[in-house]
Motif scaffolding. Structure first.
Motif, mmCIF file in Angstrom:
data_model
loop_
_atom_site.group_PDB
_atom_site.id
_atom_site.type_symbol
_atom_site.label_atom_id
_atom_site.label_comp_id
_atom_site.label_asym_id
_atom_site.label_seq_id
_atom_site.Cartn_x
_atom_site.Cartn_y
_atom_site.Cartn_z
ATOM 1 N N TRP A 291 0.111 -1.792 0.395
ATOM 2 C CA TRP A 291 -0.098 0.077 0.536
ATOM 3 C C TRP A 291 0.592 1.237 -0.227
ATOM 4 C CZ3 TRP A 291 -0.569 3.839 3.362
ATOM 5 C CH2 TRP A 291 -1.309 4.716 3.383
ATOM 6 N N LEU A 292 2.301 1.278 1.276
ATOM 7 C CA LEU A 292 3.082 2.785 0.822
ATOM 8 C C LEU A 292 3.295 3.242 -0.256
ATOM 9 C CD1 LEU A 292 4.445 2.175 3.829
ATOM 10 C CD2 LEU A 292 3.020 3.455 3.891
ATOM 11 N N LEU A 293 4.246 1.887 -0.913
ATOM 12 C CA LEU A 293 4.979 1.972 -3.101
ATOM 13 C C LEU A 293 3.167 2.862 -3.841
ATOM 14 C CD1 LEU A 293 6.958 2.378 -4.105
ATOM 15 C CD2 LEU A 293 7.304 0.042 -4.320
ATOM 16 N N LEU A 294 1.977 1.969 -3.616
ATOM 17 C CA LEU A 294 1.426 2.422 -4.494
ATOM 18 C C LEU A 294 0.773 3.697 -4.431
ATOM 19 C CD1 LEU A 294 -0.860 1.324 -6.536
ATOM 20 C CD2 LEU A 294 -2.260 0.187 -5.074
ATOM 21 N N ALA A 295 0.844 3.783 -2.989
ATOM 22 C CA ALA A 295 0.036 5.244 -3.076
ATOM 23 C C ALA A 295 1.056 6.469 -3.258
ATOM 24 C CB ALA A 295 -0.529 5.353 -1.121
ATOM 25 N N ALA A 296 2.497 5.851 -2.873
ATOM 26 C CA ALA A 296 3.750 6.787 -3.161
ATOM 27 C C ALA A 296 3.658 7.612 -4.962
ATOM 28 C CB ALA A 296 4.708 6.812 -2.518
ATOM 29 N N ASP A 297 2.788 6.074 -5.478
ATOM 30 C CA ASP A 297 2.993 6.011 -7.153
ATOM 31 C C ASP A 297 2.298 7.111 -7.004
ATOM 32 O OD1 ASP A 297 4.385 5.215 -9.433
ATOM 33 O OD2 ASP A 297 3.253 3.733 -9.663
ATOM 34 N N THR A 298 1.123 6.786 -6.782
ATOM 35 C CA THR A 298 -0.361 7.752 -6.738
ATOM 36 C C THR A 298 -0.017 8.621 -6.974
ATOM 37 O OG1 THR A 298 -1.557 4.993 -6.599
ATOM 38 C CG2 THR A 298 -2.525 7.111 -7.535
ATOM 39 N N ILE A 299 0.205 8.938 -6.074
ATOM 40 C CA ILE A 299 0.736 10.484 -5.157
ATOM 41 C C ILE A 299 1.699 11.191 -6.432
ATOM 42 C CG2 ILE A 299 1.494 12.164 -3.693
ATOM 43 C CD1 ILE A 299 0.631 10.290 -1.501
ATOM 44 N N GLY A 300 2.449 10.599 -6.467
ATOM 45 C CA GLY A 300 4.016 11.429 -7.502
ATOM 46 C C GLY A 300 3.420 10.994 -8.495
ATOM 47 N N ARG A 301 2.607 9.955 -9.354
ATOM 48 C CA ARG A 301 2.281 10.727 -10.677
ATOM 49 C C ARG A 301 1.396 11.705 -11.157
ATOM 50 N NH1 ARG A 301 -0.552 6.921 -12.518
ATOM 51 N NH2 ARG A 301 -0.995 5.751 -11.190
ATOM 52 N N ASN A 302 0.328 12.364 -10.007
ATOM 53 C CA ASN A 302 -1.103 12.879 -9.906
ATOM 54 C C ASN A 302 -0.990 14.046 -9.438
ATOM 55 O OD1 ASN A 302 -2.801 10.928 -10.905
ATOM 56 N ND2 ASN A 302 -2.490 9.568 -10.177
ATOM 57 N N VAL A 303 -0.037 14.232 -8.233
ATOM 58 C CA VAL A 303 -0.017 15.717 -7.504
ATOM 59 C C VAL A 303 0.454 16.930 -7.817
ATOM 60 C CG1 VAL A 303 0.439 16.791 -5.136
ATOM 61 C CG2 VAL A 303 -0.096 14.831 -5.336
#
Length: 329
Positions: A291-303
């Motif tokens: 979850w941590l890595l998926l959340a980090a990747d999702t944030i990095g791609r969209n914020v």
């Protein structure tokens, strides 16, 4: 306790599913949330199916698997070294695996058919050699493995290998430099289905080995004297478990780049939630790490307007946590 553990794992799975839903509906290519389920069941357009099955789903799955692998590696390393600061990135294992991948990518002929499956093997061999060097330097024949020395040696080896990679990329062509630079930043690049099938067996084997030896992990965490007293073959168990930790971390690194701190944070969070026993810590850590890595990747791609590598986002969270643990000790 079993009911509580089931509840914890259930909530973690729901958290992952919620993050997966967010990741599926966000990104540069447009795909509305209302079209996700129809597309999943085969009622989407050709463009929607391409976005979902060729772009987003494989990236989500490989990110989850890599996060689980890094968390599993961290949980094993923290136990066998008896050091809460142990993490495959901090100890230099990730850097060792990355140096092997860089050498393979820069100087060996690449065959499209075998490249996907060769990369995890190359990463494992180079990561294992690095771990062996660190272990040999920090091991004392009289006192056994020295936890603080193990971490400090790993940090030193990691810095040396990072310097080596910079030297390597300074003398090659621009295309390969860009790839290695993205790898160093923790950019998830192996986001295609063949990489998933290449990584999955390594993670499954490592997880099964760790769960099978969970009782040994519990005992090793108490120290060498206690372990020897109850009949554990300390050196053999430590080497087998370290090989498993190196295997899963190196495999993750081969497709995600140099990502640190997942293996540090996930086991700590898991122990706070489910307690210290590794029968419970290992599955909880894996779900938290994914979850941590998926959340980090999702944030990095969209914020931000420009995408940030997942490794950068994780480091922004993990570095302060590492300093906190260091000061606490």
């Amino acid at each position: 306790m079993r009911t509580r553990m089931t509840s914890v794992l259930g909530w973690l799975a729901l958290l992952i599913l919620a993050t997966v839903a967010v990741a599926l509906g966000t990104g540069e290519a447009p795909l509305s949330y209302g079209r996700i389920i129809p597309t999943l069941i085969g009622n989407g357009s050709m463009q929607e199916e391409f976005i979902l099955f060729s772009l987003r789903l494989p990236r989500i799955v490989i990110t989850l698997l890599a996060g689980m692998a890094l968390a599993l590696s961290g949980a094993i390393l923290q136990s066998i070294t008896r050091n809460d600061l142990a993490d495959p990135g901090v100890l230099g294992i990730n850097a060792g695996a990355g140096a092997g991948v860089a050498l393979f990518f820069l100087f060996f002929p690449i065959d499209a058919g075998t490249f996907v499956y060769a990369i995890p093997l190359v990463a494992f061999v180079s990561g294992l050699l690095t771990a062996a060097v660190i272990y040999a330097i920090s091991y004392n024949r009289t006192a056994g493995l020295q936890p603080v020395s193990f971490v400090l040696t790993g940090v030193g080896v990691s810095m040396a290998l990072s310097g080596l990679m910079i030297v390597l990329i300074s003398s090659t062509d621009r295309t390969k430099v860009d790839f290695i630079a993205k790898w160093l930043a923790g950019n998830i690049w192996g986001d295609d289905w063949p990489f998933i099938w290449a990584v999955l067996p390594w993670l499954a084997a490592g997880a099964l080995a760790a769960l099978y030896r969970a009782k040994s992990l519990n005992i090793l965490h108490l120290g060498d004297a206690v372990s020897i007293g109850v009949g554990v073959h300390v050196r053999r168990e430590r080497l087998v478990l370290m090989a498993a930790a190196v295997a899963v971390a190196s495999t993750a690194v081969s497709v995600t780049g140099g990502i640190s701190f997942i293996g540090l944070m996930a086991p700590h969070i898991a122990k706070l939630i489910v307690g210290p026993r590794h029968e419970r810590v290992i599955p909880a850590s894996m779900l938290i790490g994914g979850w941590l890595l998926l959340a980090a990747d999702t944030i990095g791609r969209n914020v931000l307007a420009e995408p940030l590598p997942a490794g950068v986002i994780v480091s922004l969270i993990g570095a302060p946590y590492f300093i906190y643990l260091l000061l606490k000790r």
